[in-house]
Design a protein around this motif. Structure first.
Motif, PDB file in Angstrom:
ATOM      1  N   ALA A 273       0.848  -1.200   0.000  1.00 31.10           N
ATOM      2  CA  ALA A 273       0.000   0.000   0.000  1.00 31.10           C
ATOM      3  C   ALA A 273       0.875   1.238   0.000  1.00 31.10           C
ATOM      4  O   ALA A 273       1.668   1.447   0.919  1.00 31.10           O
ATOM      5  CB  ALA A 273      -0.911   0.000   1.220  1.00 31.10           C
ATOM      6  N   HIS A 274       0.739   2.049  -1.037  1.00 34.37           N
ATOM      7  CA  HIS A 274       1.447   3.321  -1.078  1.00 34.37           C
ATOM      8  C   HIS A 274       0.443   4.434  -0.876  1.00 34.37           C
ATOM      9  O   HIS A 274      -0.702   4.345  -1.330  1.00 34.37           O
ATOM     10  CB  HIS A 274       2.178   3.504  -2.399  1.00 34.37           C
ATOM     11  N   THR A 275       0.870   5.518  -0.217  1.00 33.70           N
ATOM     12  CA  THR A 275      -0.068   6.560   0.180  1.00 33.70           C
ATOM     13  C   THR A 275       0.272   7.950  -0.344  1.00 33.70           C
ATOM     14  O   THR A 275      -0.597   8.821  -0.378  1.00 33.70           O
ATOM     15  CB  THR A 275      -0.138   6.633   1.719  1.00 33.70           C
ATOM     16  N   GLY A 276       1.517   8.210  -0.739  1.00 33.35           N
ATOM     17  CA  GLY A 276       1.943   9.558  -1.110  1.00 33.35           C
ATOM     18  C   GLY A 276       1.302  10.049  -2.392  1.00 33.35           C
ATOM     19  O   GLY A 276       1.341   9.353  -3.418  1.00 33.35           O
ATOM     20  N   PRO A 277       0.731  11.266  -2.396  1.00 37.03           N
ATOM     21  CA  PRO A 277       0.070  11.787  -3.593  1.00 37.03           C
ATOM     22  C   PRO A 277       0.993  12.570  -4.518  1.00 37.03           C
ATOM     23  O   PRO A 277       0.542  13.052  -5.550  1.00 37.03           O
ATOM     24  CB  PRO A 277      -0.994  12.721  -3.004  1.00 37.03           C
ATOM     25  N   TYR A 278       2.289  12.720  -4.146  1.00 36.17           N
ATOM     26  CA  TYR A 278       3.183  13.596  -4.912  1.00 36.17           C
ATOM     27  C   TYR A 278       4.318  12.830  -5.599  1.00 36.17           C
ATOM     28  O   TYR A 278       5.407  13.349  -5.759  1.00 36.17           O
ATOM     29  CB  TYR A 278       3.793  14.659  -3.991  1.00 36.17           C
ATOM     30  N   CYS A 282       7.663   6.631  -8.301  1.00 33.28           N
ATOM     31  CA  CYS A 282       7.368   5.728  -7.188  1.00 33.28           C
ATOM     32  C   CYS A 282       8.067   4.393  -7.368  1.00 33.28           C
ATOM     33  O   CYS A 282       7.487   3.396  -7.815  1.00 33.28           O
ATOM     34  CB  CYS A 282       5.877   5.517  -6.956  1.00 33.28           C
ATOM     35  N   GLN A 283       9.338   4.389  -7.009  1.00 39.74           N
ATOM     36  CA  GLN A 283      10.170   3.205  -7.174  1.00 39.74           C
ATOM     37  C   GLN A 283       9.701   2.030  -6.320  1.00 39.74           C
ATOM     38  O   GLN A 283       9.788   0.883  -6.734  1.00 39.74           O
ATOM     39  CB  GLN A 283      11.627   3.555  -6.833  1.00 39.74           C
ATOM     40  N   THR A 284       9.189   2.312  -5.116  1.00 41.50           N
ATOM     41  CA  THR A 284       8.784   1.198  -4.257  1.00 41.50           C
ATOM     42  C   THR A 284       7.602   0.434  -4.844  1.00 41.50           C
ATOM     43  O   THR A 284       7.467  -0.769  -4.603  1.00 41.50           O
ATOM     44  CB  THR A 284       8.436   1.690  -2.845  1.00 41.50           C
ATOM     45  N   VAL A 285       6.755   1.094  -5.618  1.00 40.64           N
ATOM     46  CA  VAL A 285       5.679   0.377  -6.302  1.00 40.64           C
ATOM     47  C   VAL A 285       6.268  -0.631  -7.277  1.00 40.64           C
ATOM     48  O   VAL A 285       5.834  -1.796  -7.341  1.00 40.64           O
ATOM     49  CB  VAL A 285       4.735   1.365  -7.015  1.00 40.64           C
ATOM     50  N   PRO A 294       0.613  -7.534  -5.221  1.00 38.82           N
ATOM     51  CA  PRO A 294      -0.356  -6.561  -5.751  1.00 38.82           C
ATOM     52  C   PRO A 294      -0.252  -5.240  -4.998  1.00 38.82           C
ATOM     53  O   PRO A 294       0.110  -5.206  -3.822  1.00 38.82           O
ATOM     54  CB  PRO A 294      -1.708  -7.234  -5.516  1.00 38.82           C
ATOM     55  N   VAL A 295      -0.599  -4.157  -5.685  1.00 36.80           N
ATOM     56  CA  VAL A 295      -0.368  -2.807  -5.160  1.00 36.80           C
ATOM     57  C   VAL A 295      -1.673  -2.032  -5.073  1.00 36.80           C
ATOM     58  O   VAL A 295      -2.511  -2.092  -5.979  1.00 36.80           O
ATOM     59  CB  VAL A 295       0.624  -2.047  -6.074  1.00 36.80           C
ATOM     60  N   PRO A 303       2.256   6.435 -10.082  1.00 35.89           N
ATOM     61  CA  PRO A 303       1.488   5.186 -10.028  1.00 35.89           C
ATOM     62  C   PRO A 303       0.471   5.016 -11.146  1.00 35.89           C
ATOM     63  O   PRO A 303       0.097   3.885 -11.474  1.00 35.89           O
ATOM     64  CB  PRO A 303       0.810   5.270  -8.653  1.00 35.89           C
ATOM     65  N   LEU A 304       0.010   6.113 -11.766  1.00 35.20           N
ATOM     66  CA  LEU A 304      -0.928   5.985 -12.882  1.00 35.20           C
ATOM     67  C   LEU A 304      -0.329   5.183 -14.023  1.00 35.20           C
ATOM     68  O   LEU A 304      -1.044   4.474 -14.741  1.00 35.20           O
ATOM     69  CB  LEU A 304      -1.332   7.373 -13.385  1.00 35.20           C
TER      70      LEU A 304
END
Length: 377
Positions: A273-278, A282-285, A294-295, A303-304
């Motif tokens: 679960a990633h939460t940051g909107p900025y 997003c390498q961790t994804v 699954p993410v 993330p888009l």
């Protein structure tokens, strides 16, 4: 090619800019090029040129100070070392990694020496300005326009980042995504013993990996902590750690983890679960996906491009704790679906190696050098 990488951050720092700069330098060495890194000195380090531990090439360290309120981030001080390093290295091209402070000096030095520069946009500094000071967004974009406008080419990590840059008057943009170490991050590292340690009651493991800082909005996971049969695992450190320990009761805080240990944790999760909107990327994804996990991530920024909604996970409205909780709950209740999404996630990133994106970067360098030569002819 003789390349100078001027970066706002470099290992031992742990963040996207530092990791990408290190991988870039490593790939250039492997391809027979000659890179030099210019970066802020970590705490207690001398501002000198020489071989950093684990660095693939020489590193020039510039004196720095900790960012007030966030000592893990260091900001370079004014120094003549940047221009001196470019000249001494006989640079052919300058790579500016996440330019904002040190990168501005690198751009100025490159211009004075008549060297082409490639600026890599990596951090949503305007978003950070909103988070930390509630203002300053316009000033951040003015600074970004100045440095990226002077560069021969700007490389953006996602289609959302390209749109943001274009909307703020920055041109000469190309898409350049990030790689992921698919040999290190892989599903086979799933560790039964580690899972028993983290979830002795057999709970579904939901993980967050990243900085614990206000802009990451890790507090949005409070609802996930209350899901029955779910255990939240938080990996990382930062100024928000004490507050998050209070806000996320029952969560397991593992602190900073890196390398093979981090890869084992990723593979042992059931949901990431990633939460940051900025996030511009997003390498961790990507690392979670490479690990077959699954993410759930915000439908914003990087993330888009990374998460296939209902294919490799779920995209949810940014900063919506209810939607985040519902998406995690849906995956927690469906192990068969998690397995399908996890396999699809791994397949989606298998070809996104640092070798392939590193070769793309070298192609950008060559195009910029060719364009400069054509203008001079």
């Amino acid at each position: 090619m003789r390349v100078v990488i001027v970066t706002e951050s470099f290992p031992p720092d742990v963040n996207g800019v530092a990791h990408c700069a290190q991988q870039t330098a490593l790939h250039l060495v492997r391809r027979g090029h000659t890179p030099l890194v210019v970066a802020p000195a970590p705490q207690g380090a001398l501002a000198a040129a020489g071989p950093d531990a684990d660095a693939p090439c020489p590193v020039v360290r510039v004196p720095s100070l900790p960012l007030p309120g966030y000592p893990q981030v260091r900001v370079a001080l004014p120094s003549r070392r940047v221009a001196a390093a470019l000249a001494a290295h006989r640079a052919e091209i300058v790579h500016l990694a996440g330019p904002f402070v040190l990168g501005v000096r690198g751009m100025t030095a490159a211009a004075r020496l008549g060297l082409p520069a490639v600026a890599v946009y990596q951090t949503d500094l305007a978003g950070y300005a909103r988070t930390y000071v509630g203002a300053g967004e316009a000033a951040a974009w003015r600074r970004l326009r100045a440095v990226h406008g002077a560069a021969d080419r700007t490389l953006a990590p996602s289609t959302a980042a390209v749109r943001d840059l274009e909307a703020h008057g920055i041109g000469r943009i190309r898409l350049w995504r990030r790689g992921v170490d698919t040999a290190r991050f892989r599903p086979e590292l799933r560790d039964t013993a580690l899972r028993r340690l983290l979830a002795p009651g057999g709970e579904t493991l939901v993980g967050y990996v990243g900085r614990l800082a206000p802009e990451k909005r890790v507090d949005l996971l409070a609802g996930v902590c209350r899901l029955p049969g779910v255990r939240l695992v938080v990996v990382g450190d930062g100024p928000s750690a004490p507050a998050l320990r209070a806000a996320l009761p029952g969560a397991v805080f593992l602190g900073r983890r890196t390398g093979d240990e981090l890869a084992r944790i990723f593979a042992s999760l059931d949901v990431f679960a990633h939460t940051g909107p900025y996030e511009t990327f997003c390498q961790t994804v990507q690392e979670a996906m490479a690990s077959g996990v699954p993410v759930v991530a915000p439908a914003a920024g990087g993330p888009l491009d990374l998460v296939d909604h209902r294919g490799t996970g779920y995209l949810v409205p940014p900063e919506d704790p209810g939607a985040l909780r519902e998406a995690v709950a849906a995956l927690a209740a469906a192990p068969a679906l998690r397995a399908v999404y996890g396999r699809a996630a791994r397949a989606a990133v298998e070809r996104r190696t640092w070798e392939s994106v590193g070769d793309e970067l070298i192609g950008h360098y060559r195009e910029v050098l060719h364009e400069r030569a054509a203008v001079a002819a």
